[in-house]
Design an enzyme around this catalytic site. Structure first.
Site, PDB file in Angstrom:
ATOM      1  N   LYS A 107       0.789  -1.175  -0.235  1.00  0.00           N
ATOM      2  CA  LYS A 107      -0.308   0.204   0.272  1.00  0.00           C
ATOM      3  C   LYS A 107       0.724   1.289  -0.128  1.00  0.00           C
ATOM      4  O   LYS A 107       0.342   2.272  -0.395  1.00  0.00           O
ATOM      5  CB  LYS A 107      -0.879   0.408   1.648  1.00  0.00           C
TER       6      LYS A 107
HETATM    7  C1  LIG Z   1      -4.481  -5.079   0.471  1.00  0.00           C
HETATM    8  C2  LIG Z   1      -3.861  -5.400   0.730  1.00  0.00           C
HETATM    9  C3  LIG Z   1      -3.726  -7.198  -0.260  1.00  0.00           C
HETATM   10  C4  LIG Z   1      -5.339  -6.553  -1.004  1.00  0.00           C
HETATM   11  O1  LIG Z   1      -4.888  -6.194  -2.610  1.00  0.00           O
HETATM   12  P1  LIG Z   1      -6.232  -5.565  -3.282  1.00  0.00           P
HETATM   13  O2  LIG Z   1      -5.351  -4.839  -4.233  1.00  0.00           O
HETATM   14  O3  LIG Z   1      -6.620  -4.992  -2.606  1.00  0.00           O
HETATM   15  O4  LIG Z   1      -6.534  -7.067  -3.902  1.00  0.00           O
HETATM   16  C5  LIG Z   1      -3.073  -7.999  -0.260  1.00  0.00           C
HETATM   17  N1  LIG Z   1      -2.514  -8.056   0.959  1.00  0.00           N
HETATM   18  C6  LIG Z   1      -2.094  -7.356   1.411  1.00  0.00           C
HETATM   19  C7  LIG Z   1      -0.823  -7.147   2.952  1.00  0.00           C
HETATM   20  C8  LIG Z   1      -2.687  -5.900   1.979  1.00  0.00           C
HETATM   21  O5  LIG Z   1      -2.291  -4.752   2.366  1.00  0.00           O
END
Ligand SMILES: *Cc1c(COP(=O)(O)O)cnc(C)c1O
Length: 433
Positions: A107
């Site tokens: 993120k």
């Molecule tokens: C947010 C997140 C996901 C999911 O990703 P998306 O883009 O929402 O499909 C997977 N793994 C982790 C560690 C995350 O923080």
């Protein structure tokens, strides 16, 4: 890049406007009106470029004239200050580590890029603004970290008291300066409801100039294309074809991969790796979309019952389910299989996967068993295992090195304001502070 709405292909707004508005306001989402192709020369030479060089080049192709090149370079170089290395497990499988940013999950890529683009898009407006976010985990800390110290911006996070892990709470509450953490006596849904009410309140908006910075903002998706190109560049021999396995919840990461593929990145197939929350798998097999409510799993960042980016994927494929199936294979992985994958990878390679990456690994194995072929499989490792230390037993647990930036947080002083789950109290707080 011009953007349209998933519900109105005739709409056409600039990138800066899409970033400022967040959503088009017609119930749809912003998507690129068309996706530019990268040149054959770029793909041929990409192995000789560093990750920052690739990131800038891909951004330049995507944003094509939306920003002067020096400004774009500042945005990209300011945001992507850490690597996305590819670690080989064996001849056929590698892991793309996306957890080297400040908050140890992928993120950080989207949040840091969005923060810089927002500052850029608003540079002419002299007033400050407030980024208001409800969070149940990784998003809040990535957004707060990304906006920390940016002049004129204050960040207010709402998180449900007692419902986030200790590590997550430390990540949310040890910011200082322009970040305020509100510990709400309620659930995550309460936090989301409060945020929605705040956006609907004119008086509050006039006082604080609220901005949503949520995961549906187009600025968070684009930088996630960079590391797909980087993975391809780092592969060395690229003739075999690449399959990316993407641990998926809200489908932002998968959407970014599909955009990279539409730009010309040669990908054989994507695997949408899902946990027990399998609405996307059911949609792909039946052609009928039925959102559900999420169940709790070990890979909790993927516990999503109505994935926010699915309309974008459908729009990218003009809602052609057959075309979606050719590009994306879906696999749903149970918690037992997730634990099994963690144990197997540790035993075979001495490598520790986090629970989300473990879902990706198991889903890739399922695809390989069905499809055969000698492709290079790349699992996206979306978070550092230290964020989920409670999931592991010995000896895996002992082998995890907790990164210093997490260790520092764990010893930090908790800074939060406790509030009841009522809008009156939230509004009073935001009006007065
Ligand atoms: C947010 C997140 C996901 C999911 O990703 P998306 O883009 O929402 O499909 C997977 N793994 C982790 C560690 C995350 O923080």
């Amino acid at each position: 890049m011009r953007l349209c709405s998933t519900l109105n292909r005739g709409l056409s707004v600039s990138f800066a406007e899409a970033v400022r508005r967040g959503i088009p306001g017609d119930g749809g989402l912003f998507i690129p009106a068309s996706i530019p192709l990268c040149s054959a020369g770029f793909l041929r030479g990409v192995g000789g470029l560093s990750f920052p060089e690739i990131a800038f080049e891909v951004a330049r192709i995507l944003l094509d004239g939306e920003m002067p090149e020096t400004d774009l370079r500042n945005v990209v170089e300011g945001a992507i200050t850490f690597d996305a290395p590819l670690r080989r497990l064996d001849d056929t499988t590698a892991v793309l580590e996306l957890f080297h940013g400040p908050t140890l999950a992928f993120k950080d890529f989207g949040a840091r890029f969005m923060a810089r683009v927002m500052s850029y898009a608003r540079r002419d407006g002299d007033e400050g603004y407030t980024v208001l976010v409800a969070t149940s985990g990784d998003t809040g800390s990535a957004v707060a970290s990304a906006f920390q110290g940016i002049p004129g911006v204050s960040v207010v996070l709402l998180y449900p008291s007692g419902r986030v892990s200790q590590i997550q709470e430390s990540q949310l509450t040890t910011f200082t300066g322009n970040v305020t953490a509100l510990e709400i006596a309620g659930t995550f849904d309460d936090c989301q409801r409060l945020v929605k009410s705040a956006f609907a309140d004119r008086e509050l908006d006039a006082r604080r100039r609220l901005t949503s910075a949520n995961s549906i903002n187009i600025a968070r998706l684009l930088p996630q294309t960079f590391y797909y190109f980087n993975a391809f560049a780092r592969l060395g021999e690229r003739d075999r074809g690449v399959v990316f396995s993407v641990p998926s919840g809200n489908l932002g990461n998968l959407t970014a991969g599909l955009i990279a593929w539409k730009m010309g990145l040669p990908v054989v197939r994507f695997v949408a790796a899902l946990n027990a929350n399998d609405v996307v798998g059911r949609y792909f097999s039946s052609g009928v979309y039925t959102p559900g409510s999420a169940v709790t799993t070990l890979s909790n960042a993927m516990d999503v019952g109505d994935p926010g980016n699915l309309p974008r994927i459908r729009a990218l494929f003009d809602d052609d389910i057959e075309a979606m199936r050719r590009a994306v294979f879906t696999a749903s992985v149970s918690d037992d299989e997730t634990r099994g994958a963690i144990a197997e990878v540790f035993r075979k390679y001495g490598y520790v996967l986090d629970p989300h990456g473990a879902v990706g690994y198991r889903a890739l194995a399922r695809y390989r068993a069905l499809a055969g072929g000698s492709f290079a499989g790349i699992v996206l490792e979306t978070a550092h295992p230290a964020k989920f230390i409670d999931v592991y037993d010995t000896p895996v647990r002992e082998s995890i090195t907790v990164p210093e930036r997490l260790q520092v947080l764990l010893g930090g002083k908790k800074n939060s304001v406790q509030l009841p789950a009522g809008f009156r109290e939230l509004k009073a707080f935001l009006m007065e502070s």
